[in-house]
Scaffold this motif. Structure first.
Motif, PDB file in Angstrom:
ATOM      1  N   VAL A 100       0.740  -1.042  -0.084  1.00  0.00           N
ATOM      2  CA  VAL A 100      -0.020   0.111  -0.078  1.00  0.00           C
ATOM      3  C   VAL A 100       0.823   1.314   0.059  1.00  0.00           C
ATOM      4  N   GLU A 101       1.896   1.391   1.050  1.00  0.00           N
ATOM      5  CA  GLU A 101       2.963   2.433   0.761  1.00  0.00           C
ATOM      6  C   GLU A 101       4.358   2.164   0.978  1.00  0.00           C
ATOM      7  N   PRO A 102       4.668   1.835  -0.147  1.00  0.00           N
ATOM      8  CA  PRO A 102       6.072   0.968  -0.488  1.00  0.00           C
ATOM      9  C   PRO A 102       7.358   2.226   0.138  1.00  0.00           C
ATOM     10  N   ASP A 103       6.644   3.502  -0.055  1.00  0.00           N
ATOM     11  CA  ASP A 103       7.856   4.465   0.191  1.00  0.00           C
ATOM     12  C   ASP A 103       7.669   5.197   1.588  1.00  0.00           C
ATOM     13  N   CYS A 112      -0.281   4.808  13.949  1.00  0.00           N
ATOM     14  CA  CYS A 112      -0.554   5.978  13.144  1.00  0.00           C
ATOM     15  C   CYS A 112       0.439   6.429  12.222  1.00  0.00           C
ATOM     16  N   ALA A 113       1.780   5.845  12.270  1.00  0.00           N
ATOM     17  CA  ALA A 113       2.665   6.126  11.226  1.00  0.00           C
ATOM     18  C   ALA A 113       2.799   5.075  10.429  1.00  0.00           C
ATOM     19  N   THR A 114       2.449   3.715  10.727  1.00  0.00           N
ATOM     20  CA  THR A 114       2.612   2.787   9.640  1.00  0.00           C
ATOM     21  C   THR A 114       1.509   1.901   9.396  1.00  0.00           C
ATOM     22  N   ASN A 115       0.390   1.927  10.041  1.00  0.00           N
ATOM     23  CA  ASN A 115      -0.763   0.904   9.926  1.00  0.00           C
ATOM     24  C   ASN A 115      -1.766   1.548   8.962  1.00  0.00           C
ATOM     25  N   PRO A 116      -1.767   0.867   7.622  1.00  0.00           N
ATOM     26  CA  PRO A 116      -2.504   1.533   6.483  1.00  0.00           C
ATOM     27  C   PRO A 116      -4.009   1.556   6.815  1.00  0.00           C
ATOM     28  N   PHE A 117      -4.537   0.753   7.844  1.00  0.00           N
ATOM     29  CA  PHE A 117      -6.242   0.973   8.108  1.00  0.00           C
ATOM     30  C   PHE A 117      -6.395   2.286   8.959  1.00  0.00           C
ATOM     31  N   THR A 160      -1.099   8.818  -0.522  1.00  0.00           N
ATOM     32  CA  THR A 160      -0.422   7.827  -1.062  1.00  0.00           C
ATOM     33  C   THR A 160      -1.452   6.520  -0.939  1.00  0.00           C
ATOM     34  N   VAL A 161      -2.058   6.445   0.352  1.00  0.00           N
ATOM     35  CA  VAL A 161      -3.084   5.197   0.522  1.00  0.00           C
ATOM     36  C   VAL A 161      -4.158   5.314  -0.607  1.00  0.00           C
ATOM     37  N   VAL A 162      -4.759   6.586  -0.494  1.00  0.00           N
ATOM     38  CA  VAL A 162      -5.866   6.660  -1.554  1.00  0.00           C
ATOM     39  C   VAL A 162      -5.587   6.670  -2.969  1.00  0.00           C
ATOM     40  N   HIS A 163      -4.406   6.780  -3.178  1.00  0.00           N
ATOM     41  CA  HIS A 163      -3.838   6.724  -4.912  1.00  0.00           C
ATOM     42  C   HIS A 163      -3.533   5.061  -4.944  1.00  0.00           C
ATOM     43  N   THR A 164      -3.238   4.469  -3.962  1.00  0.00           N
ATOM     44  CA  THR A 164      -2.724   2.975  -4.368  1.00  0.00           C
ATOM     45  C   THR A 164      -4.404   2.386  -4.471  1.00  0.00           C
ATOM     46  N   VAL A 165      -5.083   2.513  -3.668  1.00  0.00           N
ATOM     47  CA  VAL A 165      -6.245   1.912  -3.571  1.00  0.00           C
ATOM     48  C   VAL A 165      -7.178   1.939  -4.770  1.00  0.00           C
ATOM     49  N   GLN A 166      -6.961   3.370  -5.098  1.00  0.00           N
ATOM     50  CA  GLN A 166      -7.855   3.924  -6.292  1.00  0.00           C
ATOM     51  C   GLN A 166      -7.273   3.273  -7.376  1.00  0.00           C
ATOM     52  N   SER A 167      -5.964   3.231  -7.464  1.00  0.00           N
ATOM     53  CA  SER A 167      -5.391   2.489  -8.942  1.00  0.00           C
ATOM     54  C   SER A 167      -5.600   1.002  -9.103  1.00  0.00           C
ATOM     55  N   ARG A 168      -5.908   0.382  -8.003  1.00  0.00           N
ATOM     56  CA  ARG A 168      -6.023  -1.116  -7.916  1.00  0.00           C
ATOM     57  C   ARG A 168      -7.652  -1.079  -8.011  1.00  0.00           C
ATOM     58  N   CYS A 169      -8.451  -0.328  -7.500  1.00  0.00           N
ATOM     59  CA  CYS A 169      -9.865  -0.446  -7.494  1.00  0.00           C
ATOM     60  C   CYS A 169     -10.527   0.911  -8.025  1.00  0.00           C
ATOM     61  N   PRO A 170     -10.457   1.071  -9.361  1.00  0.00           N
ATOM     62  CA  PRO A 170     -10.721   2.310  -9.787  1.00  0.00           C
ATOM     63  C   PRO A 170     -12.171   2.928  -9.583  1.00  0.00           C
ATOM     64  N   GLU A 171     -12.959   2.059  -9.174  1.00  0.00           N
ATOM     65  CA  GLU A 171     -14.326   2.669  -8.916  1.00  0.00           C
ATOM     66  C   GLU A 171     -14.531   3.120  -7.287  1.00  0.00           C
ATOM     67  N   LEU A 192     -14.186   6.190   4.413  1.00  0.00           N
ATOM     68  CA  LEU A 192     -14.802   5.090   4.617  1.00  0.00           C
ATOM     69  C   LEU A 192     -14.630   3.972   3.324  1.00  0.00           C
ATOM     70  N   SER A 193     -14.888   4.820   2.112  1.00  0.00           N
ATOM     71  CA  SER A 193     -14.658   3.924   0.810  1.00  0.00           C
ATOM     72  C   SER A 193     -13.412   3.217   0.804  1.00  0.00           C
ATOM     73  N   ILE A 194     -12.254   4.059   1.024  1.00  0.00           N
ATOM     74  CA  ILE A 194     -11.020   3.785   1.122  1.00  0.00           C
ATOM     75  C   ILE A 194     -10.716   2.615   1.965  1.00  0.00           C
ATOM     76  N   PHE A 195     -11.132   2.866   3.130  1.00  0.00           N
ATOM     77  CA  PHE A 195     -11.058   1.646   4.203  1.00  0.00           C
ATOM     78  C   PHE A 195     -11.828   0.370   3.688  1.00  0.00           C
ATOM     79  N   THR A 196     -12.940   0.532   3.276  1.00  0.00           N
ATOM     80  CA  THR A 196     -13.606  -0.689   2.827  1.00  0.00           C
ATOM     81  C   THR A 196     -13.070  -1.687   1.792  1.00  0.00           C
ATOM     82  N   ALA A 197     -12.398  -0.678   0.894  1.00  0.00           N
ATOM     83  CA  ALA A 197     -11.652  -1.354  -0.325  1.00  0.00           C
ATOM     84  C   ALA A 197     -10.331  -1.968   0.207  1.00  0.00           C
TER      85      ALA A 197
END
Ligand SMILES: [Zn+2]
Length: 270
Positions: free
Chosen positions: A195-198, A228-233, A240-251, A257-262
């Protein structure tokens, strides 16, 4: 969150937390003052009995976070050592429950002397509780809600339940030590790095946890600040988290809440 109890009660300076591994990857936690002990989530009685006997401790209470068998399976055998109060969520099917707890309850055990506040943390199960012990560095016993670099599966609650529960925990003092019930951290870090490689804090955590595990040590407790610094949830509003999730699940919509659910659904398949 204000962690001063109105009564001014403090935990005993002698109070210690001991970790008892059980099953494949469970941790049972024992609070003791070298005389009296509380056990949290005794899924198996055997390691608890061995520890009590080895250290000459008297079991005075059981705390339960939720009803799953790997957290409750030892209660019946332990209760044969005497009349032992069992604290937990009354809305869940729990064996031998004597004290039904609710969000905001503040209780102080006399022996060992330990004040605690009850948190309601639905998501993994609907009645799931957390136990917060105030002190210079507070202690949180959160069962299967927040894990090292991850969170519990949603067996009964909705993503909104779990997200709100995680928000409650993220608002605790940053130094609060997080005593979760499973050693899942390394597997969770592998997912978090997808989710956050960098994320440098996450990269450092991966190195620290690898060193701990190869030395045969637990990665738990962690601290709220580290989560808080490392846990993606806990980081579903980070770009970065929003971007990664949206690039995997574009809808996926960009709200938290939508990002967390995905993210939770992706982790289930990971
Ligand atoms: Zn569970």
């Amino acid at each position: 969150m204000d962690l001063t109890f109105p009564s001014g009660q403090q935990r005993s300076a002698a109070l210690r937390v001991s970790c008892l591994p059980a099953f494949q990857d469970n941790y049972l936690w024992v609070l003791h003052d070298h005389t009296h002990a509380v056990v949290i989530d005794p899924g198996d009685a055997q390691p608890v009995e061995r520890f009590l006997d080895q250290h000459g401790l008297l079991l005075t209470a059981v705390w339960v976070t939720h009803h799953h068998a790997d957290h409750t399976g030892g209660i019946e055998a332990l209760s044969q050592r005497g009349t032992i109060p069992v604290y937990g969520p009354g809305r869940e099917p729990l064996p031998m429950l004597t004290h039904d707890l609710h969000a905001g309850d503040e209780v102080t055990l006399a022996q060992p002397q330990v004040p605690f506040r009850v948190l309601h943390l639905p998501g993994h199960t609907l009645g799931h509780l957390g136990y917060l012990v105030p002190g210079p560095i507070p202690w949180l016993f959160c069962g299967d809600t927040l894990f090292g670099c991850g969170c519990g599966r949603l067996f009964e609650g909705t993503p909104a339940h779990m997200l709100e529960s995680l928000h409650q925990l993220a608002r605790l003092p940053p130094a609060t030590l997080v005593y979760c019930a499973h050693e899942y951290t390394q597997a969770n870090i592998r997912f978090a790095l997808e989710v956050e490689p960098d994320n440098p804090a996450l990269q450092q955590r991966a190195r620290d946890c690898a060193a701990l595990r190869s030395a045969g040590q637990a990665t738990v407790p962690s601290a709220i600040a580290l989560e808080c610094a490392t846990n993606p949830f806990l980081r579903c509003t980070q770009p970065t988290v929003v971007h990664t999730v949206q690039s995997r699940c574009p809808e996926t919509q960009p709200d938290e809440l939508s990002i967390f659910t995905a993210l939770r659904a992706w982790k289930n398949r990971f």
